[in-house]
Design an enzyme around this catalytic site. Structure first.
Site, short mmCIF file in Angstrom:
data_model
loop_
_atom_site.label_atom_id
_atom_site.label_comp_id
_atom_site.label_asym_id
_atom_site.label_seq_id
_atom_site.Cartn_x
_atom_site.Cartn_y
_atom_site.Cartn_z
N PRO A 110 5.07 12.87 -94.85
CG PRO A 110 3.49 13.42 -96.41
CD PRO A 110 3.68 13.30 -94.94
CD GLU A 111 11.18 14.95 -93.12
OE1 GLU A 111 12.06 15.79 -93.33
OE2 GLU A 111 11.34 13.99 -92.34
#
Length: 272
Positions: free
Chosen positions: A2-3
């Site tokens: 996840p960013e």
DNA sequence: CAAGATTCCTGGTGGC
DNA sequence: TGCCACCAGGAATCTT
């Protein structure tokens, strides 16, 4: 995995299910994350969650009378709301029972995540958060701050915008995507990008992150939101994981190379 | 110092 | 089908 958009999607998904709920039970099935799960984690039982905030790719849960939880999803982590009758999955490591009867489960196959209990103090002073750069979607992130961060640097601009001291939240997908939007070749030394082009890059970063959040993030392989649904931004990616495929703007095959030990993608015609 | 490489860990994929 | 090398949304901590 996840960013920033995926972490923000998670925050928004989880928030309505946990805020105002009391933690009734804490189950730790695997302590061995990037750092061990806090020894004091059991102490949060009996306390209510009053807020869920995000700083960079960290989630910060405020606990009434018990400090904060500091959670990072690492490369493969996710938070999910589930029913207490649902069977545990193989990599469900930390489970919080909630007064609603549901559970908040932290799932992380690669165990690069972080799950810490901060019993007291301001989380912003924690060593993991203390030295972080500006939030890209806050007004403090400007062309000037980006210029200052890149000044004199010989590293590729793509590597620079992934440096959390310069700007937080930009990971490997959105670094390539933001550079495409700004029409900048990713290998350009950071210190050689003009102020005008850094202004475009700041815009590109803000745009790509905002649009991805609107689409619920990017699901490449396994990202699912807190309800178990994928994000839909993948279909809007211009270059990431599109090696040899035609550029969506000009048709030129997308190129790929490793920069900063990570795969990087660009269009050799659109980007200069 | 800055920049580059290595490390943590599991799982999926593609080649043979 | 099996085995193996390689790759993956991160980031701290090494070495050069």
């Amino acid at each position: 995995m996840p960013e920033l958009p995926e972490v923000e999607t998670t925050r928004r998904g989880v928030e309505p299910h946990v805020v105002g709920k009391k933690i009734t039970e804490v189950i730790v099935r695997h302590r061995g994350l990037r750092q061990p799960v806090s020894e004091t984690i059991d102490d949060i039982a009996g306390h209510a969650i009053t807020a869920v905030a995000r700083r960079a790719k960290y989630l910060i849960f405020t606990l009434k009378g018990a400090g904060h939880l500091l959670i990072h999803l690492g490369m493969s982590g996710s938070l999910r709301i589930s029913g207490e009758a649902e069977e545990f999955k193989k990599h469900d490591h930390v489970i919080l029972g909630l007064s609603s009867g549901k559970q908040l489960r932290f799932h992380d196959p690669r165990r690069f995540g972080i799950y810490l209990h901060l019993p007291e103090g301001d989380p912003a002073d924690h060593p993991l958060l203390r030295d972080l750069g500006p939030e890209p979607l806050d007004p403090e992130f400007t062309t000037e701050t980006l210029l200052k961060g890149c000044a004199g640097k010989k590293i590729a601009i793509k590597v620079a915008i992934m440096d959390a001291k310069i700007v937080v939240g930009v990971g490997n997908i959105y670094a390539s995507e933001a550079l495409f939007r700004a029409k900048i070749l990713p290998a350009t030394p950071a210190g050689e990008v003009s102020k005008a082009r850094l202004a475009k890059l700041a815009d590109g970063i803000r745009e790509v992150l905002t649009e991805s959040i609107e689409q619920g993030g990017t699901t490449l392989r396994d990202f699912l939101n807190s309800n178990g649904e994928p994000g839909y931004f993948k279909q809007r990616l211009f270059v990431y994981e599109r090696k040899d495929q035609p550029c969506r703007v000009c048709g030129t095959p997308i190129e790929q190379a490793v920069m900063g030990q990570r795969s990087t993608y660009w269009c050799p015609k659109c980007q200069k």
